[in-house]
Design an enzyme around this catalytic site. Structure first.
Site, PDB file in Angstrom:
ATOM      1  CG  ASP A 128       0.847   3.696  12.090  1.00  0.00           C
ATOM      2  OD1 ASP A 128       0.141   2.775  11.606  1.00  0.00           O
ATOM      3  OD2 ASP A 128       2.090   3.675  12.042  1.00  0.00           O
ATOM      4  CB  SER A 176       5.224   5.415   9.946  1.00  0.00           C
ATOM      5  OG  SER A 176       4.632   4.704  11.009  1.00  0.00           O
ATOM      6  CG  ASP A 220       2.775   2.491   7.795  1.00  0.00           C
ATOM      7  OD1 ASP A 220       2.558   2.930   8.946  1.00  0.00           O
ATOM      8  OD2 ASP A 220       3.723   1.744   7.526  1.00  0.00           O
ATOM      9  CG  ASP A 280       3.559  -0.170  10.646  1.00  0.00           C
ATOM     10  OD1 ASP A 280       3.089   0.855  11.195  1.00  0.00           O
ATOM     11  OD2 ASP A 280       4.753  -0.279  10.316  1.00  0.00           O
TER      12      ASP A 280
END
Length: 471
Positions: A239, A99, A241, A243
């Site tokens: 960010d 992340s 990834d 999400d």
């Protein structure tokens, strides 16, 4: 000792602790739990753009094959795109991503056929891990070839939003795309163009950039303000990834994640909203949604709250975290077109909702935000704070009234305390300061609410200074 542990969203730890046998063992344990629960013997695997992610994804795919599961390499794609495909196919999935945390760390996000795993699932995986710890694991795993990745999941995710919003949702808008190293950087530009806007990418990075939507770096803020001079109506990013959304207005000023979530909820006609205690208290006072339900921090808790709301009869349900990760609990209607529910954190949906709402109203994003009349919020963190030290500090702050009054004296007199997740204190005069330990990294976070942005930022700065001195 290992740094690997489950946090608010998946397994995280140092790359050196995850590469090789550990990533394969956790995958085998996860698949053992899935097999026990009757899931199909098939696994989807995706990854972000970290340097370590392809090798770890190769280990996960190899572990699946050794466990008797058919495995599909979905390539580099946003976590919500992989989750959408997992739900569509009714199969399990693993996303290799850290992340927003620094590149020396990485992680695994696990998805059951019905969506994100729960805290109970995490416990089951840890129990199964003990049983597979001594399982033989092949030493040599060939590297992944990006050309062989299956791009169907990413294509379907893109089509989800192009179909629901229509080709004029962003017509006439100039949208800057802060590319850095988010796995959604190409997708963001493609979707903006498909919806009638003009995408203007900038600042693409070949190395990983840890953009944290709860603790923005000064260099990110400076860059966005500088780029605003190019005449953007907004800046989109996310960010690592994708999400968690990053949204900046036409001035290059970052819009807080909970404000993004509130505006997106209003655009989608949500009447029951689920959000953690870290989100602004103005969500209740804005009047944009009928009911607000508070949870602990972490998408599993928000999803559980969404499920409970639906079971109780609520019709239009969504949730989000203070970082902006938006979770669509029920189907929504956009200009007569149905957008099916997607019960996992998503960055693309709230970005599109806010920009489309501003265009529909004929006003700037800054004006849309100002119309909410909410108190300012701020947040930041202390890094490299061991979990046990954060825990001791928070226990004293929550349970020792004398310590709490003495510690907070430079900030104000504590009037009310909420220990649902961390310690949230309302001070005399209405300001709020909230300390909690990160579930994903050795960090102590501080959140604050105050009448203005300068005051909120100063409250966070002073709060972290006091915490650092104490620790």
């Amino acid at each position: 000792m290992t740094s690997l542990k489950f946090g608010t969203s998946g397994l995280r730890g140092l790359v050196g602790d995850l590469e090789g046998a550990p990533s394969r063992s956790y995958t085998v344990a996860f698949l053992a739990v899935m097999r026990e629960r009757g899931a199909p013997a098939r696994l989807l695997v995706g990854r972000d753009l970290r340097a370590s992610s392809p090798a770890i994804a190769a280990q996960v795919l190899a572990a699946a094959r050794e466990a008797g599961f058919e495995s599909t390499d979905c390539g580099a794609l946003p976590t919500p795109a992989l989750a959408l495909e997992s739900l569509r196919e009714g199969v399990a999935a693993v996303m290799v991503t850290g992340s927003h945390i620094p590149e020396d760390r990485n992680g695994l996000k696990f998805y059951a056929p019905g969506g994100e795993i729960t805290k109970a699932d995490e416990a089951a995986i840890l129990a199964a891990l003990d049983l597979v710890a001594d399982a033989p694991i092949a030493a040599d795993v060939p590297p992944l070839d990006p050309a062989n990745a299956n791009g169907a999941a990413l294509a379907r995710y893109r089509e989800r939003y192009v179909s629901a919003f229509g080709d004029e949702a962003l017509a006439g808008l100039r949208i800057g795309i802060y590319e850095h190293s988010t796995v959604a950087r190409d997708l963001l530009a493609e979707v903006v163009e498909a919806l009638g806007g003009t995408a203007l990418p900038f600042a693409r990075s070949r190395s990983f950039v840890p953009v944290d939507t709860e603790a923005y770096r000064d260099e990110d803020r400076a860059l966005l303000r500088k780029q605003a001079s190019d005449g953007f109506d907004a800046v989109f990013s996310a960010d690592g990834d994708a999400d968690r959304p990053l949204l900046a207005d036409e001035r290059g000023e970052i819009v807080r994640g909970d404000v993004i979530g509130l505006l997106a909820s209003a655009f989608l006609g949500v009447d029951t909203l689920v959000t953690p205690v870290t989100s602004s208290s103005a969500i209740e006072t804005s009047g944009l949604v009928g009911e607000v339900r508070r949870t602990r921090v972490g998408s599993p808790f928000v999803i559980a709250g969404i499920e409970a709301a639906i079971e109780s009869g609520a019709l239009g349900v969504a949730g989000f975290e203070a970082n902006g990760g938006f979770i669509q609990g029920t189907d929504a209607i956009i200009d007569g077109r149905t957008l099916p529910a997607l019960a996992t954190r998503d960055a693309l949906l709230p970005l599109l909702c806010v920009a489309a709402a501003a265009r529909r109203a004929g006003i700037s994003i800054s004006a849309l935000v100002a119309g909410l009349g909410i108190r300012a919020s701020a947040s930041h963190r202390l890094q490299n704070v061991p979990a046990e030290r954060s825990a001791a500090f928070l226990a004293s702050l929550a349970g020792d009234e004398a310590f709490r009054r003495t510690f907070l004296l430079p900030l104000g007199a504590p009037m009310a305390v909420d220990a649902l997740d961390g310690v949230r204190v309302t001070l005399a005069g209405g300001d709020v300061v909230h300390f909690r330990a990160s579930g994903n990294a050795p960090e102590l976070r501080c959140y604050a609410e105050a009448p203005g942005e300068i005051e909120a930022a100063e409250l966070v700065r002073r709060g972290l200074s006091l915490a650092e001195a104490h620790l």
